[in-house]
Structure formats: structure tokens, C-alpha cells
Design an enzyme around this catalytic site. Structure first.
Site, PDB file in Angstrom:
ATOM      1  N   ASP A   1       0.784  -1.147  -0.142  1.00 53.93           N
ATOM      2  CA  ASP A   1      -0.165   0.034  -0.028  1.00 53.93           C
ATOM      3  C   ASP A   1       0.975   1.105   0.088  1.00 53.93           C
ATOM      4  O   ASP A   1       2.090   1.263   0.461  1.00 53.93           O
ATOM      5  CB  ASP A   1      -0.956   0.097   1.216  1.00 53.93           C
ATOM      6  CG  ASP A   1      -1.928  -1.018   1.244  1.00 53.93           C
ATOM      7  OD1 ASP A   1      -2.272  -1.508   0.026  1.00 53.93           O
ATOM      8  OD2 ASP A   1      -2.583  -1.249   2.491  1.00 53.93           O
ATOM      9  N   LYS A   2       0.339   2.228  -0.632  1.00 55.98           N
ATOM     10  CA  LYS A   2       1.117   3.490  -0.583  1.00 55.98           C
ATOM     11  C   LYS A   2       1.608   3.922   0.789  1.00 55.98           C
ATOM     12  O   LYS A   2       2.819   4.434   0.694  1.00 55.98           O
ATOM     13  CB  LYS A   2       0.118   4.517  -1.076  1.00 55.98           C
ATOM     14  CG  LYS A   2       0.820   5.990  -1.241  1.00 55.98           C
ATOM     15  CD  LYS A   2       0.048   7.006  -2.208  1.00 55.98           C
ATOM     16  CE  LYS A   2       0.774   8.266  -2.572  1.00 55.98           C
ATOM     17  NZ  LYS A   2      -0.132   9.104  -3.337  1.00 55.98           N
TER      18      LYS A   2
END
Length: 241
Positions: free
Chosen positions: A59-60
Site C-alpha cells: 500500500d502507498k
């Protein structure tokens, strides 16, 4: 945001692959909705090695160990290990509350509802398993080891939320940010200043990966905590014991 130097992120490199310590706030691949030309790990990797391909996603906001292949053969070789659940993945997370997890298995199916949303669905969800082990206890938080067996979107985050143990700062799953003022007595904020959370993201880090670099040889890579995660733990040790 300052663009990191790719060589500063490298934890391991050989002729076929690179493992980097992905910083938070950088997408793994091109994400829909991001402006064209926005930096991501794939672009950084390709600027270092033209044939680079990323073997899995983080995930970012998640930091930590990320495997990048230098050629199509290695990409297939590593991707198949992920597909057949041969890669051992260990994440560390700071969760809300004191939780004694002793190799707790959460086995709840996850349905990808689209647009970045997932939900638990026993009828329509895909099989998902995560093991949790408590590592360190604070007054209001716990540092936990998370070992996902499967690789569903948001798997660790939603599985923890089902245990009423949301990751600190993970607003999507009801996790609240950690402020120093809630830990430290007599905390004084300057006039007209707005207090910022200790971490400006959710507290999840991909700490370790074990996988095969050749059919006969496996390797374990540790990714050190980034500054924000390390700072949160140090402040919890100082003010929340």
C-alpha cells in the site's frame, strides 16, 4: 515531498533482483487517480535498471521490503513464489489497545468491493489467513508481528480491525492517529499551533521477507524501520509504558 535516491533504498542486490526498503507515501505502481508523472517505485526502479519489474505490491502508506526483478525470468520465478504462498512475509504494526496475541490465526474471507474498498464476506470473499503475535506492550498500544499467509488487499489492516485492534492512524478501519499530547502529561502546544500526529500515516511496516533467489538458495531480508515508525515506538517507550 523529497524524492528518495533509489540507491539509498537498496537492501540487497544481485544480478537478477533488488530488494529495497520502500519509503511511505510512494505508490508501488501507477495508481488510478494520481497525476501523470507522479513518482512511484516502478519509475524509480526503471530509472536505475531499465528492465525492472515489481514482483508484489505494498500500500502507498506502507513502508518496507519490496522485491524488484531485473529480468522477465526472475519476475516469473519470484511471482510464482508469491502465487504459491512460498514467500514468508513478516510485517510489524502498532495497534490500538493492549492485545495478547499468541500466534492468533484470523481466517476471514475478504471481498474486494472495488475503488480501494474491501470487506469481510463469508459468502463472496476470497480465502484470507493472517497470524498475529504480540511483541511489545504499552499502556494504550501494542506492537504486533503480522504474518499473512495469503496476499489479499488490505488483509492485515482489516483482519486486525475485526479483533478491535485497528492499526494506529488507519482511519479507513477506525484507527486513530497518535498525538504526543495524549501520551505526555503537561504537554504544551505553542499559541495558534495545531498539533500534528506523531505518524502521518497508519503504523504498518513490511519488516522481513524470506524467499528463494535460486531454486536451491533462499534468503531473508530485514527492512529497518523508517524514521516515523521508529519515532513512534521510541515515544511510546518513553511516555506510554
Amino acid at each position: 515531498m523529497k524524492i528518495p535516491k533509489f540507491t539509498d533504498l537498496i537492501l540487497f542486490e544481485d544480478d537478477n533482483l533488488i530488494v529495497v526498503n520502500k519509503p511511505p507515501f510512494i505508490s508501488t505502481l501507477d495508481d488510478r487517480g494520481e497525476s501523470e508523472g507522479e513518482i512511484n517505485m516502478l519509475r524509480l526502479a526503471k530509472s536505475y535498471h531499465g528492465d525492472a519489474q515489481i514482483c508484489h505490491r505494498l500500500d502507498k502508506e506502507t513502508s518496507g521490503a519490496l522485491i524488484i526483478a531485473k529480468n522477465p525470468e526472475t519476475y516469473r520465478f519470484v511471482s510464482m513464489q508469491f502465487e504459491h504462498r512460498k514467500v514468508k512475509k513478516i510485517y510489524h504494526a502498532v495497534i490500538e489497545g493492549t492485545h495478547v496475541f499468541n500466534d492468533l490465526l484470523v481466517d476471514l474471507p475478504i471481498l474486494n468491493a472495488g475503488k480501494g474498498n474491501v470487506t469481510i464476506s463469508r459468502q463472496e470473499g476470497k480465502h484470507a489467513e493472517t497470524y498475529f503475535q504480540s511483541l511489545k506492550f504499552f499502556k494504550h498500544y501494542t506492537l504486533v508481528e503480522c504474518r499473512p499467509v495469503t496476499g489479499r488487499m488490505h488483509q492485515i489492516r482489516i483482519h486486525l480491525a475485526t479483533q478491535r485492534a485497528s492499526i494506529a492512524g488507519d482511519a479507513m478501519y477506525r484507527g486513530k492517529p497518535v498525538f504526543l499530547s495524549t501520551l505526555k502529561r503537561k504537554y504544551n502546544l505553542g499559541k495558534d499551533q495545531e498539533e500534528q500526529p506523531i505518524m502521518k500515516r497508519f503504523a504498518l511496516h513490511a519488516f522481513e521477507l524470506t524467499f528463494n533467489i535460486t531454486p536451491e538458495t533462499d534468503i531473508t531480508i530485514h527492512a529497518p524501520y523508517p524514521k516515523d515508525f521508529d519515532t513512534l515506538l521510541k515515544l511510546l517507550e518513553k511516555w506510554d509504558m
